[in-house]
Design an enzyme around this catalytic site. Structure first.
Site, PDB file in Angstrom:
ATOM      1  N   LYS A  67      52.844  63.949  96.256  1.00 23.85           N
ATOM      2  CA  LYS A  67      51.964  63.290  95.446  1.00 23.85           C
ATOM      3  C   LYS A  67      50.850  63.976  94.700  1.00 23.85           C
ATOM      4  O   LYS A  67      50.056  64.434  95.696  1.00 23.85           O
ATOM      5  CB  LYS A  67      51.489  61.725  95.902  1.00 23.85           C
ATOM      6  CG  LYS A  67      50.872  61.112  94.593  1.00 23.85           C
ATOM      7  CD  LYS A  67      50.471  59.689  95.262  1.00 23.85           C
ATOM      8  CE  LYS A  67      49.319  59.556  96.140  1.00 23.85           C
ATOM      9  NZ  LYS A  67      48.975  58.158  96.512  1.00 23.85           N
ATOM     10  N   ARG A 111      51.298  50.916  98.273  1.00 17.57           N
ATOM     11  CA  ARG A 111      51.514  51.645  99.572  1.00 17.57           C
ATOM     12  C   ARG A 111      50.333  51.531 100.335  1.00 17.57           C
ATOM     13  O   ARG A 111      50.460  51.386 101.640  1.00 17.57           O
ATOM     14  CB  ARG A 111      52.412  53.062  99.138  1.00 17.57           C
ATOM     15  CG  ARG A 111      51.412  54.072  98.755  1.00 17.57           C
ATOM     16  CD  ARG A 111      50.368  54.534  99.578  1.00 17.57           C
ATOM     17  NE  ARG A 111      50.174  55.671  99.567  1.00 17.57           N
ATOM     18  CZ  ARG A 111      48.977  56.564 100.065  1.00 17.57           C
ATOM     19  NH1 ARG A 111      47.926  55.984 100.028  1.00 17.57           N
ATOM     20  NH2 ARG A 111      49.054  57.669  99.880  1.00 17.57           N
ATOM     21  N   HIS A 138      39.285  48.451  92.568  1.00 18.42           N
ATOM     22  CA  HIS A 138      40.597  48.472  92.283  1.00 18.42           C
ATOM     23  C   HIS A 138      41.640  48.189  93.456  1.00 18.42           C
ATOM     24  O   HIS A 138      42.368  47.056  93.643  1.00 18.42           O
ATOM     25  CB  HIS A 138      41.159  49.678  91.211  1.00 18.42           C
ATOM     26  CG  HIS A 138      42.567  49.491  91.125  1.00 18.42           C
ATOM     27  ND1 HIS A 138      43.060  48.859  90.050  1.00 18.42           N
ATOM     28  CD2 HIS A 138      43.481  50.266  91.413  1.00 18.42           C
ATOM     29  CE1 HIS A 138      44.426  48.992  89.760  1.00 18.42           C
ATOM     30  NE2 HIS A 138      44.639  50.029  90.587  1.00 18.42           N
ATOM     31  N   SER A 199      34.260  53.891  98.124  1.00 15.17           N
ATOM     32  CA  SER A 199      34.227  55.184  98.102  1.00 15.17           C
ATOM     33  C   SER A 199      33.058  55.644  98.562  1.00 15.17           C
ATOM     34  O   SER A 199      32.600  56.805  98.310  1.00 15.17           O
ATOM     35  CB  SER A 199      34.338  55.641  96.500  1.00 15.17           C
ATOM     36  OG  SER A 199      33.443  54.935  95.851  1.00 15.17           O
ATOM     37  N   MET A 219      39.922  51.843 105.159  1.00 13.76           N
ATOM     38  CA  MET A 219      41.207  52.379 104.090  1.00 13.76           C
ATOM     39  C   MET A 219      40.571  53.133 102.910  1.00 13.76           C
ATOM     40  O   MET A 219      41.175  54.011 102.496  1.00 13.76           O
ATOM     41  CB  MET A 219      41.957  51.393 103.385  1.00 13.76           C
ATOM     42  CG  MET A 219      42.505  50.238 104.357  1.00 13.76           C
ATOM     43  SD  MET A 219      43.724  51.110 105.464  1.00 13.76           S
ATOM     44  CE  MET A 219      44.800  51.708 104.291  1.00 13.76           C
ATOM     45  N   GLY A 220      39.244  53.412 103.105  1.00 11.99           N
ATOM     46  CA  GLY A 220      38.387  54.126 101.816  1.00 11.99           C
ATOM     47  C   GLY A 220      38.294  55.580 102.299  1.00 11.99           C
ATOM     48  O   GLY A 220      38.321  56.392 101.278  1.00 11.99           O
ATOM     49  N   ASP A 222      39.360  59.132 103.013  1.00 15.82           N
ATOM     50  CA  ASP A 222      40.420  59.637 102.851  1.00 15.82           C
ATOM     51  C   ASP A 222      40.127  61.381 102.426  1.00 15.82           C
ATOM     52  O   ASP A 222      40.987  62.037 101.947  1.00 15.82           O
ATOM     53  CB  ASP A 222      41.495  59.255 101.773  1.00 15.82           C
ATOM     54  CG  ASP A 222      40.828  59.049 100.355  1.00 15.82           C
ATOM     55  OD1 ASP A 222      39.509  59.237 100.232  1.00 15.82           O
ATOM     56  OD2 ASP A 222      41.415  58.770  99.576  1.00 15.82           O
ATOM     57  N   LYS A 226      33.483  61.461 103.640  1.00 14.42           N
ATOM     58  CA  LYS A 226      33.292  60.317 103.273  1.00 14.42           C
ATOM     59  C   LYS A 226      33.418  59.418 104.551  1.00 14.42           C
ATOM     60  O   LYS A 226      33.958  59.777 105.454  1.00 14.42           O
ATOM     61  CB  LYS A 226      34.634  59.797 102.509  1.00 14.42           C
ATOM     62  CG  LYS A 226      34.837  59.827 100.981  1.00 14.42           C
ATOM     63  CD  LYS A 226      36.028  59.141 100.609  1.00 14.42           C
ATOM     64  CE  LYS A 226      36.053  59.316  99.060  1.00 14.42           C
ATOM     65  NZ  LYS A 226      37.426  58.569  98.660  1.00 14.42           N
ATOM     66  N   GLY A 292      43.281  54.220 108.066  1.00 15.76           N
ATOM     67  CA  GLY A 292      44.208  54.329 107.127  1.00 15.76           C
ATOM     68  C   GLY A 292      43.928  55.620 106.186  1.00 15.76           C
ATOM     69  O   GLY A 292      43.099  55.339 105.148  1.00 15.76           O
TER      70      GLY A 292
HETATM   71  P1  NAD Z   1      36.775  51.587  92.732  1.00 20.64           P
HETATM   72  O1  NAD Z   1      36.285  52.774  91.965  1.00 20.64           O
HETATM   73  O2  NAD Z   1      37.759  50.644  91.886  1.00 20.64           O
HETATM   74  O3  NAD Z   1      35.897  50.993  93.734  1.00 20.64           O
HETATM   75  C1  NAD Z   1      35.128  51.616  94.656  1.00 20.64           C
HETATM   76  C2  NAD Z   1      34.544  50.529  95.563  1.00 20.64           C
HETATM   77  O4  NAD Z   1      33.529  51.386  96.390  1.00 20.64           O
HETATM   78  C3  NAD Z   1      33.672  49.484  95.016  1.00 20.64           C
HETATM   79  O5  NAD Z   1      33.842  48.265  95.924  1.00 20.64           O
HETATM   80  C4  NAD Z   1      32.398  50.015  94.985  1.00 20.64           C
HETATM   81  O6  NAD Z   1      31.461  48.807  94.934  1.00 20.64           O
HETATM   82  C5  NAD Z   1      32.395  50.799  96.379  1.00 20.64           C
HETATM   83  N1  NAD Z   1      31.302  51.751  96.305  1.00 20.64           N
HETATM   84  C6  NAD Z   1      30.816  52.721  95.725  1.00 20.64           C
HETATM   85  N2  NAD Z   1      29.807  53.317  95.985  1.00 20.64           N
HETATM   86  C7  NAD Z   1      29.452  52.981  97.123  1.00 20.64           C
HETATM   87  C8  NAD Z   1      28.351  53.240  98.210  1.00 20.64           C
HETATM   88  N3  NAD Z   1      27.380  53.981  97.874  1.00 20.64           N
HETATM   89  N4  NAD Z   1      28.273  52.272  99.046  1.00 20.64           N
HETATM   90  C9  NAD Z   1      29.117  51.167  99.431  1.00 20.64           C
HETATM   91  N5  NAD Z   1      30.195  51.099  98.539  1.00 20.64           N
HETATM   92  C10 NAD Z   1      30.285  51.799  97.395  1.00 20.64           C
HETATM   93  O7  NAD Z   1      38.040  52.598  93.775  1.00 20.64           O
HETATM   94  P2  NAD Z   1      39.204  52.202  94.353  1.00 20.64           P
HETATM   95  O8  NAD Z   1      40.405  52.855  93.560  1.00 20.64           O
HETATM   96  O9  NAD Z   1      39.157  50.866  94.768  1.00 20.64           O
HETATM   97  O10 NAD Z   1      39.176  53.323  95.710  1.00 20.64           O
HETATM   98  C11 NAD Z   1      38.173  52.953  96.519  1.00 20.64           C
HETATM   99  C12 NAD Z   1      38.328  53.879  97.755  1.00 20.64           C
HETATM  100  O11 NAD Z   1      39.682  53.974  98.449  1.00 20.64           O
HETATM  101  C13 NAD Z   1      38.362  55.531  97.275  1.00 20.64           C
HETATM  102  O12 NAD Z   1      37.327  56.116  98.064  1.00 20.64           O
HETATM  103  C14 NAD Z   1      39.777  56.087  97.242  1.00 20.64           C
HETATM  104  O13 NAD Z   1      39.629  57.429  97.356  1.00 20.64           O
HETATM  105  C15 NAD Z   1      40.508  55.304  98.569  1.00 20.64           C
HETATM  106  N6  NAD Z   1      41.618  55.250  98.779  1.00 20.64           N
HETATM  107  C16 NAD Z   1      42.257  55.547  99.796  1.00 20.64           C
HETATM  108  C17 NAD Z   1      43.516  55.294  99.958  1.00 20.64           C
HETATM  109  C18 NAD Z   1      44.304  55.332 101.283  1.00 20.64           C
HETATM  110  O14 NAD Z   1      45.646  55.704 101.488  1.00 20.64           O
HETATM  111  N7  NAD Z   1      43.441  55.528 102.297  1.00 20.64           N
HETATM  112  C19 NAD Z   1      44.648  54.957  98.801  1.00 20.64           C
HETATM  113  C20 NAD Z   1      43.822  54.942  97.563  1.00 20.64           C
HETATM  114  C21 NAD Z   1      42.316  54.992  97.431  1.00 20.64           C
END
Ligand code: NAD
Length: 321
Positions: A67, A111, A138, A199, A219-220, A222, A226, A292
């Site tokens: 991917k 996923r 999202h 994030s 989950m965030g 990655d 971070k 995750g």
């Molecule tokens: P998004 O931009 O839609 O949402 C970001 C989220 O992070 C929001 O809730 C926002 O308020 C919060 N945020 C931003 N800055 C912050 C801070 N300083 N302190 C606390 N919270 C903060 O993003 P998304 O698409 O929902 O993705 C969220 C995270 O998940 C990203 O870091 C992305 O890389 C990660 N992600 C991980 C996987 C995985 O498999 N583990 C898959 C997809 C996305």
């Protein structure tokens, strides 16, 4: 080559299929039947974007590929596209020829939600009733929708760094018929299961925010740097992950490892719990944590299932490549 565009994904992909594909591939990884390649993830110095590749080979499912994609934090505000953008490429393991190109955005959300759900199925207490959400972007909406199917949750509590985004998850809770309440971080102690999906690069969930017996799906995190959870909290939990190598390098465990609070051997595969070679949760007071990190094999497993479905339904575009 078979092309399944992003716009067709909603009609093809469902939560149950994504859950099954992810649960199976975690099990295969733990048995050594499938492995992920090292992740490449770079800050490209443009639009604050993180871009990279996650790939692997699943011998059991005969899925080979990668991917490509990442995270563009300014998309939504600037051009209306979601911040996470990706595409999956599948190759024929017998010939190396490209087999398929599949839209990866909805696939990533489902996923990733499936991964935390698999962790809840296998690690949360059976009597978990309060679902806690840290994050309201999202991915958070998909995470919550899938998690609510794993236990008889009676309430969702949520906190977000940007409180104006909380209605995103409130809507999901209400649509599932579960009441929602916004809380301060200290209020998370009420939760039996917590999903964090933000994030952030600075921890928001501290040891004092989590009660004994909780299952946390983190989950965030990655990417290197971070961090959503205070490192000291990992030392108080039983840590599980999708893949140990990713957990300790780009996942939540990177910080606790760097600070010497836990060792690599303290990080367990969720696949081992699925396969029955690790007992998983052993008491109602234990805090379990699923780190995750997101593995390429999750994407390949779900993309393979989609390609088969798209061909079967006559939706796929087939090009001579
Ligand atoms: P998004 O931009 O839609 O949402 C970001 C989220 O992070 C929001 O809730 C926002 O308020 C919060 N945020 C931003 N800055 C912050 C801070 N300083 N302190 C606390 N919270 C903060 O993003 P998304 O698409 O929902 O993705 C969220 C995270 O998940 C990203 O870091 C992305 O890389 C990660 N992600 C991980 C996987 C995985 O498999 N583990 C898959 C997809 C996305």
């Amino acid at each position: 080559m078979i092309i399944v565009p992003e716009k067709e994904m909603a009609g093809l992909l469902n939560r149950a299929d994504a859950f099954t594909a992810v649960e199976n591939v975690f099990a295969s990884m733990s048995k050594g039947d499938a492995y992920n390649f090292p992740v490449i993830r770079e800050a490209i110095g443009h639009e604050d974007a993180l871009y990279g590749f996650k790939g692997g080979f699943d011998k059991a499912g005969m899925a080979l590929g990668l991917k490509a994609g990442g995270y563009w934090p300014n998309n939504l505000e600037k051009n209306g596209h979601i911040n996470h953008q990706s595409t999956v490429f599948l190759f024929d393991p017998d010939t190396g020829m490209v087999k398929a190109m599949v839209g990866g955005n909805l696939l990533t959300a489902l996923r990733t939600a499936a991964a935390s759900s698999v962790s809840i199925k296998h690690l949360a207490r059976k009597d978990a009733r309060v679902m806690g959400m840290v994050g309201a972007g999202h991915q958070a909406t998909f995470q919550l929708r899938a998690a609510l199917e794993q236990r008889d949750f009676e309430k969702v509590i949520g906190w977000n760094y940007h409180p104006e985004m909380l209605p995103n998850i409130e809507k999901v809770a209400n649509e599932a018929g579960v009441p929602f309440e916004a809380v301060e971080l200290e209020g998370m102690v009420e939760a039996d299961v917590v999903i964090s999906i933000t994030s952030t690069f600075a921890p928001t969930i501290m040891a004092g925010h989590v009660a004994p017996g909780t299952h946390i799906a983190c989950m965030g995190t990655d990417t290197k740097g971070k961090q959503e959870i205070e490192a000291a909290l990992l030392a108080q939990t039983t840590v599980f992950t999708d893949e140990v190598a990713q957990s300790i390098s780009i996942g939540e465990a990177q910080h606790a490892i760097a600070e010497g609070l836990i060792k690599e051997s303290d990080v367990n595969e969720l696949g081992a719990v699925i396969n029955g070679t690790h007992p998983g949760r052993t008491s109602d007071d234990e805090i379990t944590l699923f780190d995750g990190t997101g593995v390429g094999l999750q994407d390949l497993a779900v993309a393979s299932a989609i390609v088969d479905l798209a061909v079967e339904k006559g939706i796929a575009t087939i090009v001579d490549f």
